[in-house]
Design an enzyme around this catalytic site. Sequence first.
Site, PDB file in Angstrom:
ATOM      1  N   HIS A   1      40.172  33.566  35.627  1.00  9.23           N
ATOM      2  CA  HIS A   1      39.944  32.140  35.437  1.00  9.23           C
ATOM      3  C   HIS A   1      39.836  31.850  33.945  1.00  9.23           C
ATOM      4  O   HIS A   1      39.406  32.705  33.163  1.00  9.23           O
ATOM      5  CB  HIS A   1      38.636  31.765  36.149  1.00  9.23           C
ATOM      6  CG  HIS A   1      38.374  30.311  36.283  1.00  9.23           C
ATOM      7  ND1 HIS A   1      37.870  29.551  35.249  1.00  9.23           N
ATOM      8  CD2 HIS A   1      38.510  29.467  37.348  1.00  9.23           C
ATOM      9  CE1 HIS A   1      37.708  28.304  35.668  1.00  9.23           C
ATOM     10  NE2 HIS A   1      38.086  28.222  36.929  1.00  9.23           N
TER      11      HIS A   1
ATOM     12  N   ASP B   1      32.960  38.089  37.329  1.00  9.76           N
ATOM     13  CA  ASP B   1      33.030  36.695  37.751  1.00  9.76           C
ATOM     14  C   ASP B   1      32.984  36.699  39.269  1.00  9.76           C
ATOM     15  O   ASP B   1      33.972  37.024  39.939  1.00  9.76           O
ATOM     16  CB  ASP B   1      34.321  36.064  37.241  1.00  9.76           C
ATOM     17  CG  ASP B   1      34.556  34.653  37.770  1.00  9.76           C
ATOM     18  OD1 ASP B   1      33.712  34.154  38.554  1.00  9.76           O
ATOM     19  OD2 ASP B   1      35.589  34.059  37.418  1.00  9.76           O
TER      20      ASP B   1
ATOM     21  N   GLN C   1      33.835  33.417  43.454  1.00  5.96           N
ATOM     22  CA  GLN C   1      34.525  33.346  44.734  1.00  5.96           C
ATOM     23  C   GLN C   1      34.072  34.433  45.700  1.00  5.96           C
ATOM     24  O   GLN C   1      34.631  34.553  46.794  1.00  5.96           O
ATOM     25  CB  GLN C   1      36.045  33.450  44.516  1.00  5.96           C
ATOM     26  CG  GLN C   1      36.641  32.354  43.660  1.00  5.96           C
ATOM     27  CD  GLN C   1      36.565  30.985  44.306  1.00  5.96           C
ATOM     28  OE1 GLN C   1      36.405  30.855  45.517  1.00  5.96           O
ATOM     29  NE2 GLN C   1      36.690  29.937  43.496  1.00  5.96           N
TER      30      GLN C   1
ATOM     31  N   LYS D   1      29.622  26.172  44.543  1.00  2.00           N
ATOM     32  CA  LYS D   1      30.575  26.849  45.416  1.00  2.00           C
ATOM     33  C   LYS D   1      29.889  27.532  46.597  1.00  2.00           C
ATOM     34  O   LYS D   1      30.556  28.102  47.461  1.00  2.00           O
ATOM     35  CB  LYS D   1      31.388  27.864  44.619  1.00  2.00           C
ATOM     36  CG  LYS D   1      32.434  27.246  43.689  1.00  2.00           C
ATOM     37  CD  LYS D   1      33.245  28.324  42.998  1.00  2.00           C
ATOM     38  CE  LYS D   1      34.477  27.750  42.299  1.00  2.00           C
ATOM     39  NZ  LYS D   1      34.177  26.840  41.214  1.00  2.00           N
TER      40      LYS D   1
ATOM     41  N   CYS E   1      43.029  26.475  37.032  1.00  2.00           N
ATOM     42  CA  CYS E   1      42.378  27.107  35.868  1.00  2.00           C
ATOM     43  C   CYS E   1      42.829  28.554  35.712  1.00  2.00           C
ATOM     44  O   CYS E   1      42.035  29.427  35.334  1.00  2.00           O
ATOM     45  CB  CYS E   1      40.862  27.022  35.967  1.00  2.00           C
ATOM     46  SG  CYS E   1      40.224  25.336  35.947  1.00  2.00           S
TER      47      CYS E   1
END
Length: 479
Positions: free
Chosen positions: A188, A265, A268, A291, A434
Amino acid sequence: MMKSLAVKTITMESIAPLKSPPSSLIKFPNPNRINRSPNCTRIRFRRFSSTSSVTTSSLAVAANESVSLGHLTRPDFPILHQEVNGSKLVYLDNAATSQKPSVVLKALMNYYEAYNANVHRGIHYLSAKATDEYELARKKVASFINAGDPSDIVFTRNATEAINLVAYSWGLLNLQPGDEIILTVAEHHSAIVPWQLVAQKSGAVLRFASLTEEEVPDTGMLLELMSRKTKLVVVHHVSNVLASILPIEHIVQSAHSVGAKVLVDACQSVPHMVVDVQSLGADFLVASSHKMCGPTGVGFLYGKSELLSAMPPFLGGGEMISDVFLDHSTYAEPPSRFEAGTPAIGETIGLGAAIDYLSGIGMQKIHDYEITLADYLYESLRSVPKIRIYGPRPSRTVQRAALCSFNVENIHPTDIATFLDQQHGVAIRSGHHCAQPLHRYLGINASARASLYFYNTKDDVDYFILALKDTIGFFRSFM
């Protein structure tokens, strides 16, 4: 100076360049005046009450598979029970942001109605209550990802700020000219741009691993790039475009063997599966509240205590200090050192409520259900003619996250997303998500993306596929 990996561009058949229809096709008139394809039937959805919440008894029903987890939890999300452009809303943009259950909305309202006050500063009842709830949310986050101690959790505005915190506090302190930061082309922008800026200041070099033929970030290449020059590895856990899942534990072990730190990261992954930071061994991990059924405006950084303790402040101001003199200041211990000023108190408390909600369902239950949904979405999309789905094909050994990025031959993804919204009430994402470097690697400018969460159902997928085929039929009629 940034050093990038030379990679061969994969050109998608029949998609580059993407053709945009005339502007008249983008400004859609009243849906009642558009002739729909006879192959698409408008489906009416049963309305649910938005006042109930997940209970032990209802989860037991779900365990018996008499009703899906999606049908079970939909009543908890008021926003899902509305019409958009004359159609029942089908929300498939969960990789961008999730919807919020009633319990989270009530937690926010309760804070502002019952004990709104600043934290850590007052001795009166309201301030003490707000402080207790704020710090309780920190404990909930720590428990949710199995951090060693609540002080390992730093609240930030979002995951982007969390990465910037590490970049400017840890990065500028530890990176020297010639040091290397290893990433993948699928990261990202929030995981790339901060390190580009820090590399320009420090003289460090960025190196990138590309994709395999299966369109998964090449873990083998990632490991080969690691050397004694490597000081940091920055990787996603789950790709927001490819739906691929990386073996973080293996990557961390390899990075540590050459003395490098690892930043994960997890935006997700934390909302969709069990994430155990101690098992992963990550040095830093970031995620966003919005999220994972929580409010916008708050995220968090997990950092190993010895690393956080050695890092200088990221921002200066109130709350992050120990003592302030006219010529110098001393700083608080983490996490306060990195939380300057008044934080997003209500939002953080809302995040705590979201964690309670997710934990009440069970993250393994959510993950198992979403894997089934992911396979169903992928196979359903494959039935659409002239479609190109990005990322690996699911199999017994390969799991995909519950999202699909795709393109349809000669139809721009933004036109697809616009028509789906205006004519069918289906919300998907279009653009580069992104992740422009990844899209360039794939030989495209943009893609459409449908992304699911546990409150989605196979019915949502079925309706989406019917609506997508109708959308394609509409645009094909002008070709």
